[in-house]
Design a protein around this motif. Structure first.
Motif, short mmCIF file in Angstrom:
data_model
loop_
_atom_site.label_atom_id
_atom_site.label_comp_id
_atom_site.label_asym_id
_atom_site.label_seq_id
_atom_site.Cartn_x
_atom_site.Cartn_y
_atom_site.Cartn_z
N TRP A 205 -21.86 10.72 12.17
CA TRP A 205 -21.22 11.39 13.09
C TRP A 205 -21.17 10.49 14.54
O TRP A 205 -20.29 10.69 15.16
N GLY A 206 -22.30 9.62 14.54
CA GLY A 206 -22.27 8.87 15.93
C GLY A 206 -21.19 7.97 15.89
O GLY A 206 -20.44 7.66 16.95
N THR A 207 -20.83 7.21 14.80
CA THR A 207 -19.59 6.48 14.75
C THR A 207 -18.22 7.23 14.87
O THR A 207 -17.31 6.81 15.93
N ILE A 208 -18.25 8.37 14.45
CA ILE A 208 -17.13 9.25 14.69
C ILE A 208 -16.92 9.71 16.40
O ILE A 208 -15.96 9.59 16.69
N ALA A 209 -18.08 10.07 16.90
CA ALA A 209 -18.01 10.18 18.40
C ALA A 209 -17.83 9.15 19.34
O ALA A 209 -17.05 9.39 20.28
N LEU A 210 -18.50 7.97 18.86
CA LEU A 210 -17.97 6.75 19.62
C LEU A 210 -16.32 6.38 19.35
O LEU A 210 -15.79 5.79 20.55
N LEU A 211 -16.02 6.67 18.09
CA LEU A 211 -14.48 6.35 18.09
C LEU A 211 -13.72 7.11 18.74
O LEU A 211 -12.77 6.68 19.73
N ILE A 212 -13.95 8.40 18.91
CA ILE A 212 -13.25 9.35 19.79
C ILE A 212 -13.67 9.22 21.33
O ILE A 212 -12.55 9.11 22.17
N LEU B 142 -8.69 6.45 18.77
CA LEU B 142 -8.56 8.04 19.06
C LEU B 142 -8.15 8.61 17.75
O LEU B 142 -8.58 9.88 17.39
N LEU B 143 -6.91 8.24 17.17
CA LEU B 143 -6.33 8.41 15.90
C LEU B 143 -7.29 8.35 14.71
O LEU B 143 -7.41 9.48 13.95
N TRP B 144 -7.84 7.33 14.58
CA TRP B 144 -8.72 7.00 13.52
C TRP B 144 -9.99 7.94 13.64
O TRP B 144 -10.45 8.33 12.70
N GLY B 145 -10.50 8.18 14.63
CA GLY B 145 -11.73 9.03 15.04
C GLY B 145 -11.36 10.54 14.60
O GLY B 145 -12.21 11.06 13.77
N GLY B 146 -10.14 10.90 14.79
CA GLY B 146 -9.85 12.15 14.45
C GLY B 146 -9.68 12.34 13.08
O GLY B 146 -9.98 13.53 12.51
N ILE C 143 -12.03 14.84 10.62
CA ILE C 143 -11.32 15.90 9.79
C ILE C 143 -11.79 15.56 8.25
O ILE C 143 -12.11 16.56 7.53
N LYS C 144 -11.88 14.18 7.90
CA LYS C 144 -12.23 14.17 6.65
C LYS C 144 -13.73 14.24 6.08
O LYS C 144 -14.06 14.72 4.93
N LYS C 145 -14.51 14.05 7.21
CA LYS C 145 -15.93 14.27 7.07
C LYS C 145 -16.17 15.81 7.00
O LYS C 145 -17.16 16.31 6.43
N LEU C 146 -15.46 16.57 7.93
CA LEU C 146 -15.72 18.04 8.05
C LEU C 146 -15.10 18.74 6.71
O LEU C 146 -15.56 19.82 6.18
N MET C 147 -14.24 18.00 5.95
CA MET C 147 -13.60 18.59 4.73
C MET C 147 -14.33 18.26 3.51
O MET C 147 -14.08 18.67 2.45
N ALA C 148 -15.00 17.14 3.67
CA ALA C 148 -15.91 16.66 2.52
C ALA C 148 -17.11 17.66 1.83
O ALA C 148 -17.52 18.45 2.88
#
Length: 130
Positions: free
Chosen positions: A73-80, A49-53, A57-62
């Motif tokens: 985005w799928g990997t991030i969603a699955l992590l969360i 959950l922490l790593w997904g967050g 944030i890194k992807k949104l700020m890139a």
């Protein structure tokens, strides 16, 4: 009887009786492993959950035109999602998922297995070809 003797008698009376047979050992080991495994799963869920967050944030700020974005985005969603589920569910979540699989196997195994011998198959094929 002194107060110390009374306290010692009460303490000894409240101690559980420990059985040293194989069944008790295995039941206690199962309970302990479930506890430790559940806590480990909860820890891994919190890390996911922490790593997904962080990755979100890194992807949104890139820079959006940057082609070197490593996480989808799928990997991030699955992590969360999985991290949150494991972080709150732990052993009970995994046990529930596993019991659903056990029910499916039981349902599938409830039917009859029909075994045909080679002779039966060859007679069927010879009869069908005539």
């Amino acid at each position: 009887m002194t107060k110390i003797d009374e306290a010692a008698a009460l303490a000894q009376a409240s101690l559980p009786s420990a059985a040293w047979d194989l069944t008790s050992f295995l039941l206690n080991a199962k309970s302990q492993i479930q506890l430790w495994g559940g806590l480990l799963l909860m820890l891994l869920g919190a890390v996911g959950l922490l790593w997904g967050g962080v990755v979100l944030i890194k992807k949104l700020m890139a820079n959006p035109q940057s082609a070197s974005q490593q996480s989808s985005w799928g990997t991030i969603a699955l992590l969360i999602l999985v991290g949150g589920a494991l972080g709150t569910g732990g052993w009970s979540l995994i046990s529930t998922i596993g019991s659903g699989g056990q029910q499916t196997i039981t349902d599938l195994g409830g039917g009859t297995v029909i075994i045909q011998t080679v002779d039966q198959v060859s007679r069927f094929l010879n009869g069908a070809s005539k």
